[in-house]
Scaffold this motif. Structure first.
Motif, PDB file in Angstrom:
ATOM      1  N   GLY A 255      38.679  32.040  35.543  1.00 41.56           N
ATOM      2  CA  GLY A 255      39.490  33.108  34.971  1.00 41.56           C
ATOM      3  C   GLY A 255      40.832  33.232  35.674  1.00 41.56           C
ATOM      4  N   ARG A 256      41.775  33.845  34.996  1.00 38.77           N
ATOM      5  CA  ARG A 256      43.089  34.125  35.577  1.00 38.77           C
ATOM      6  C   ARG A 256      43.388  35.611  35.397  1.00 38.77           C
ATOM      7  NH1 ARG A 256      46.446  30.068  37.737  1.00 38.77           N
ATOM      8  NH2 ARG A 256      45.079  28.273  38.025  1.00 38.77           N
ATOM      9  N   VAL A 257      43.779  36.254  36.495  1.00 42.84           N
ATOM     10  CA  VAL A 257      44.055  37.697  36.482  1.00 42.84           C
ATOM     11  C   VAL A 257      45.335  37.939  37.256  1.00 42.84           C
ATOM     12  CG1 VAL A 257      43.251  39.961  37.257  1.00 42.84           C
ATOM     13  CG2 VAL A 257      41.615  38.328  36.313  1.00 42.84           C
ATOM     14  N   ASP A 258      46.220  38.734  36.694  1.00 40.94           N
ATOM     15  CA  ASP A 258      47.448  39.107  37.393  1.00 40.94           C
ATOM     16  C   ASP A 258      47.087  39.805  38.704  1.00 40.94           C
ATOM     17  OD1 ASP A 258      50.204  39.321  37.706  1.00 40.94           O
ATOM     18  OD2 ASP A 258      50.275  41.294  36.762  1.00 40.94           O
ATOM     19  N   GLY A 259      47.683  39.353  39.805  1.00 43.18           N
ATOM     20  CA  GLY A 259      47.399  39.920  41.110  1.00 43.18           C
ATOM     21  C   GLY A 259      46.491  39.052  41.969  1.00 43.18           C
ATOM     22  N   ILE A 260      45.853  38.044  41.343  1.00 37.94           N
ATOM     23  CA  ILE A 260      44.988  37.109  42.072  1.00 37.94           C
ATOM     24  C   ILE A 260      45.523  35.702  41.871  1.00 37.94           C
ATOM     25  CG2 ILE A 260      42.659  36.167  42.343  1.00 37.94           C
ATOM     26  CD1 ILE A 260      41.549  38.771  41.236  1.00 37.94           C
ATOM     27  N   LYS A 261      45.778  35.010  42.987  1.00 37.80           N
ATOM     28  CA  LYS A 261      46.286  33.638  42.887  1.00 37.80           C
ATOM     29  C   LYS A 261      45.144  32.687  42.548  1.00 37.80           C
ATOM     30  CE  LYS A 261      49.730  34.373  46.542  1.00 37.80           C
ATOM     31  NZ  LYS A 261      49.108  35.253  47.557  1.00 37.80           N
ATOM     32  N   GLY A 262      45.391  31.790  41.589  1.00 34.58           N
ATOM     33  CA  GLY A 262      44.394  30.775  41.261  1.00 34.58           C
ATOM     34  C   GLY A 262      43.242  31.313  40.424  1.00 34.58           C
ATOM     35  N   ASN A 263      42.167  30.534  40.381  1.00 31.50           N
ATOM     36  CA  ASN A 263      41.011  30.879  39.564  1.00 31.50           C
ATOM     37  C   ASN A 263      40.181  31.989  40.201  1.00 31.50           C
ATOM     38  OD1 ASN A 263      41.691  28.846  37.762  1.00 31.50           O
ATOM     39  ND2 ASN A 263      40.324  27.344  38.677  1.00 31.50           N
ATOM     40  N   VAL A 264      39.513  32.743  39.342  1.00 31.03           N
ATOM     41  CA  VAL A 264      38.612  33.796  39.831  1.00 31.03           C
ATOM     42  C   VAL A 264      37.444  33.922  38.850  1.00 31.03           C
ATOM     43  CG1 VAL A 264      39.849  35.682  38.641  1.00 31.03           C
ATOM     44  CG2 VAL A 264      38.522  36.166  40.721  1.00 31.03           C
ATOM     45  N   ASP A 265      36.263  34.263  39.377  1.00 29.85           N
ATOM     46  CA  ASP A 265      35.096  34.500  38.529  1.00 29.85           C
ATOM     47  C   ASP A 265      35.319  35.759  37.693  1.00 29.85           C
ATOM     48  OD1 ASP A 265      33.857  32.385  39.854  1.00 29.85           O
ATOM     49  OD2 ASP A 265      32.724  33.685  41.204  1.00 29.85           O
ATOM     50  N   MET A 266      34.937  35.665  36.415  1.00 26.82           N
ATOM     51  CA  MET A 266      35.108  36.784  35.484  1.00 26.82           C
ATOM     52  C   MET A 266      33.747  37.226  34.952  1.00 26.82           C
ATOM     53  SD  MET A 266      38.450  37.169  35.328  1.00 26.82           S
ATOM     54  CE  MET A 266      38.648  38.186  33.860  1.00 26.82           C
ATOM     55  N   ASN A 267      33.622  38.541  34.737  1.00 30.11           N
ATOM     56  CA  ASN A 267      32.335  39.111  34.354  1.00 30.11           C
ATOM     57  C   ASN A 267      32.485  40.221  33.319  1.00 30.11           C
ATOM     58  OD1 ASN A 267      30.571  38.030  36.842  1.00 30.11           O
ATOM     59  ND2 ASN A 267      32.522  38.766  37.646  1.00 30.11           N
ATOM     60  N   TYR A 268      31.436  40.370  32.520  1.00 27.70           N
ATOM     61  CA  TYR A 268      31.281  41.538  31.653  1.00 27.70           C
ATOM     62  C   TYR A 268      30.110  42.356  32.166  1.00 27.70           C
ATOM     63  CZ  TYR A 268      34.331  39.366  28.166  1.00 27.70           C
ATOM     64  OH  TYR A 268      35.391  38.793  27.516  1.00 27.70           O
ATOM     65  N   TRP A 269      30.308  43.671  32.241  1.00 25.97           N
ATOM     66  CA  TRP A 269      29.227  44.595  32.625  1.00 25.97           C
ATOM     67  C   TRP A 269      28.927  45.450  31.398  1.00 25.97           C
ATOM     68  CZ3 TRP A 269      28.044  45.581  38.155  1.00 25.97           C
ATOM     69  CH2 TRP A 269      26.909  46.396  38.283  1.00 25.97           C
ATOM     70  N   TYR A 270      27.690  45.389  30.951  1.00 20.10           N
ATOM     71  CA  TYR A 270      27.284  46.128  29.768  1.00 20.10           C
ATOM     72  C   TYR A 270      26.756  47.483  30.186  1.00 20.10           C
ATOM     73  CZ  TYR A 270      27.838  41.452  28.041  1.00 20.10           C
ATOM     74  OH  TYR A 270      28.359  40.223  27.748  1.00 20.10           O
ATOM     75  N   ASN A 271      27.454  48.540  29.795  1.00 25.94           N
ATOM     76  CA  ASN A 271      27.136  49.890  30.253  1.00 25.94           C
ATOM     77  C   ASN A 271      25.722  50.301  29.874  1.00 25.94           C
ATOM     78  OD1 ASN A 271      29.551  50.287  31.465  1.00 25.94           O
ATOM     79  ND2 ASN A 271      30.290  51.846  30.040  1.00 25.94           N
TER      80      ASN A 271
END
Length: 201
Positions: A184-200
């Protein structure tokens, strides 16, 4: 996707300087931070060098935060020891999400050769101890690991965070969180990052 789902990242020392305000502004709701790990050969308990920086930054930016421990426990006692170590690291922070045990394969690791029964007992030791210390436990593993390397019939009361890099989850058990990519790519984090969905709930 399902209504009421939250979007999140999980991070460790592999992510260096994170601008958590940018992460929050980009639509990320939660972060699960690696607090520590057990050495894969010598079994020593080690704190993640970025834990305090990451967890305090995430909480300050307004994200819901949780923490995880990378396990190499081989029995109930070692699982319980990892739980106590994790709680000692998070106790001064406002952690609103569960405390997680991350169980997966590592090459040349001390827990690779143990039986499904022994690994299940190690995870049970972690989860029961986390509960006894007043926190909510959670188990992180891949779909295949949950199916083949743990006896989930003995761990069914605990929350599950499943990793499967696919367009859906094929694990048949119940789960709360889906880690759907490690790239994943997220503004504020350099490079790749693990991405997740949390189901309420």
């Amino acid at each position: 996707m399902i209504a009421n789902q939250l979007k999140g990242v999980d991070v460790s020392a592999y992510q260096d300087d994170i601008n958590w305000q940018k992460v929050k502004a980009s639509g990320i709701d939660f972060a699960i931070v690696r607090a520590g790990y057990r050495g894969k050969t010598n079994g020593a308990l080690v704190k993640d060098s970025k834990f305090d920086t990451h967890i305090s930054g995430a909480i300050l930016a307004g994200l819901k935060a949780g923490a995880y421990m990378f396990t190499e426990a081989r029995d109930y006692t070692e699982g319980a020891e990892e739980a106590k170590f994790l709680v000692s690291l998070v106790k001064d922070y406002d952690v609103k999400l569960p405390l997680v045990i991350d169980t997966e394969y590592q090459s040349n690791a001390r827990s690779n050769g143990i039986s499904v029964a022994a690994r299940t007992e190690a995870i049970r030791g972690f989860c029961e101890t986390i509960e006894s210390l007043g926190y909510t436990p959670m188990i992180y593993a891949s779909t295949s690991w949950l199916n083949n390397n743990l006896d989930m019939s003995k761990l069914g009361k605990y929350k599950v965070w499943v990793a499967q890099y696919y367009d859906r989850v094929t694990y048949n058990g119940s789960y709360e969180v889906w880690q759907y990519t490690s790239k994943g790519r997220v503004d504020g984090i350099k490079g790749n990052v693990d991405m997740n969905y949390w189901y309420n709930k």
